[in-house]
Design an enzyme around this catalytic site. Structure first.
Site, PDB file in Angstrom:
ATOM      1  N   SER A 138       1.217  -1.006   0.119  1.00 56.27           N
ATOM      2  CA  SER A 138      -0.190   0.526   0.042  1.00 56.27           C
ATOM      3  C   SER A 138       0.832   0.978   0.027  1.00 56.27           C
ATOM      4  O   SER A 138       2.201   1.097   1.009  1.00 56.27           O
ATOM      5  CB  SER A 138      -1.276   0.552   1.331  1.00 56.27           C
ATOM      6  OG  SER A 138      -1.422   1.230   1.429  1.00 56.27           O
ATOM      7  N   TYR A 151      -1.608  -0.549  10.694  1.00 59.90           N
ATOM      8  CA  TYR A 151      -1.728  -0.987   9.129  1.00 59.90           C
ATOM      9  C   TYR A 151      -0.400  -0.209   8.532  1.00 59.90           C
ATOM     10  O   TYR A 151       0.182  -1.420   7.667  1.00 59.90           O
ATOM     11  CB  TYR A 151      -2.514  -0.986   8.575  1.00 59.90           C
ATOM     12  CG  TYR A 151      -3.641  -0.399   7.431  1.00 59.90           C
ATOM     13  CD1 TYR A 151      -3.503  -2.240   6.273  1.00 59.90           C
ATOM     14  CD2 TYR A 151      -3.476   0.424   5.721  1.00 59.90           C
ATOM     15  CE1 TYR A 151      -3.426  -2.838   4.976  1.00 59.90           C
ATOM     16  CE2 TYR A 151      -3.273  -0.066   4.835  1.00 59.90           C
ATOM     17  CZ  TYR A 151      -3.522  -1.319   3.702  1.00 59.90           C
ATOM     18  OH  TYR A 151      -3.729  -1.765   2.728  1.00 59.90           O
TER      19      TYR A 151
END
Ligand SMILES: NC(=O)c1ccc[n+]([C@@H]2O[C@H](COP(=O)([O-])OP(=O)(O)OC[C@H]3O[C@@H](n4cnc5c(N)ncnc54)[C@H](OP(=O)(O)O)[C@@H]3O)[C@@H](O)[C@H]2O)c1
Length: 240
Positions: A138, A151
């Site tokens: 990501s 995350y």
């Protein structure tokens, strides 16, 4: 002989678009998910010769081993591994209490350990075919942004794991694709963020799962590419 691809988290979003893109390219695609068995079987029923769904939670090493047994028994090889399954919860970064130990553990076990277990367990099969691994990370691992601190840290760890494995695995290419904001069930309710991306990113839209899958397949097949993290974000990281 047809090439074999394995996609974790292949029943939805980026994983599903990747399954479909690999299938269109002529691969036999084995794909997994932890819970969505009905959806998985329904997708596989579109072409039982070339699509096979297996229930497998990437946090469960026994289930990963049993996927390997099935692959060896039915195909005897693996050419491409896409580590796509992931987990997050939205926790504002200044809410330190909200980033509980349990959340850290769940995110790290799924995103980091799941990718580690998959990559190392399937390494011998991939090496035999001079195959390739693509980790879905990501842009939250590239910039101080993302749905929660655990995350973002997990995705930064995965970007580094990508480089370390690429350096350590002879004749297996290991790369990462780092999506920006992509329209999947995961981000369905993130309208404010979508609006910000429309305003700020040079391409003025969030991405589709197909935008990411197109790059994932190219990276998986790029014969002289290894150890790279490629952002697919409509240019968002140029602005944040
Ligand atoms: N959407 C975005 O904007 C975006 C941006 C950057 C990165 N990403 C990354 O892209 C990946 C896919 O995200 P997405 O948006 O496509 O999500 P999604 O539509 O929610 O799909 C997630 C898939 O992963 C499976 N999954 C979840 N936990 C799993 C586990 N423990 N073991 C095996 N499978 C599991 C889900 O099925 P089950 O629930 O049945 O297990 C589902 O098939 C994730 O790694 C995410 O971090 C997404």
């Amino acid at each position: 002989m047809k090439k074999i691809a394995l996609v974790t988290g292949g029943t939805s979003g980026i994983g599903l678009a990747t399954v479909e893109a690999l299938h269109r390219k002529g691969y036999i695609v084995v794909f997994t998910s932890s819970k969505s068995q009905v959806a998985g079987e329904q997708i596989a029923s579109q072409d039982r010769e070339a699509l096979r769904y297996l229930q497998c939670d990437v946090t469960n090493k026994d289930q990963i081993s049993s996927v390997k047994d099935t692959l060896v028994e039915h195909y005897g090889r693996l050419d491409v591994l896409i580590n796509n399954a992931g987990y997050t919860e939205v926790v504002p970064h200044s809410n330190f209490e909200g980033a509980t130990d349990e959340l850290w553990m769940k995110i790290f076990t799924t995103n980091v350990m799941g990718t580690w277990w998959m990559s190392t367990l399937f390494h011998d099969l991939l090496k035999a075919e001079a195959g390739s691994i693509v980790n879905i990370t990501s842009i939250a691992g590239l910039r101080p942004i993302g749905s929660s601190i655990p995350y973002s840290v997990s995705k930064a760890a995965l970007n580094q794991m990508t480089r370390l494995l690429a350096a350590s695995m002879d004749n297996v290419r290991v790369n990462a694709v780092a999506p920006g904001l992509i329209d999947t069930p995961w981000t369905e309710s993130w309208d404010q963020l979508r609006e910000n991306v429309r305003r700020v990113a040079p391409l003025h839209r969030s991405g589709t799962p197909e935008d990411v899958a197109q790059v994932v397949v190219s990276v998986a097949e790029a014969a002289y590419l290894t150890g790279e993290v490629i952002a697919v974000d409509g240019g968002l990281t140029l602005k944040v």
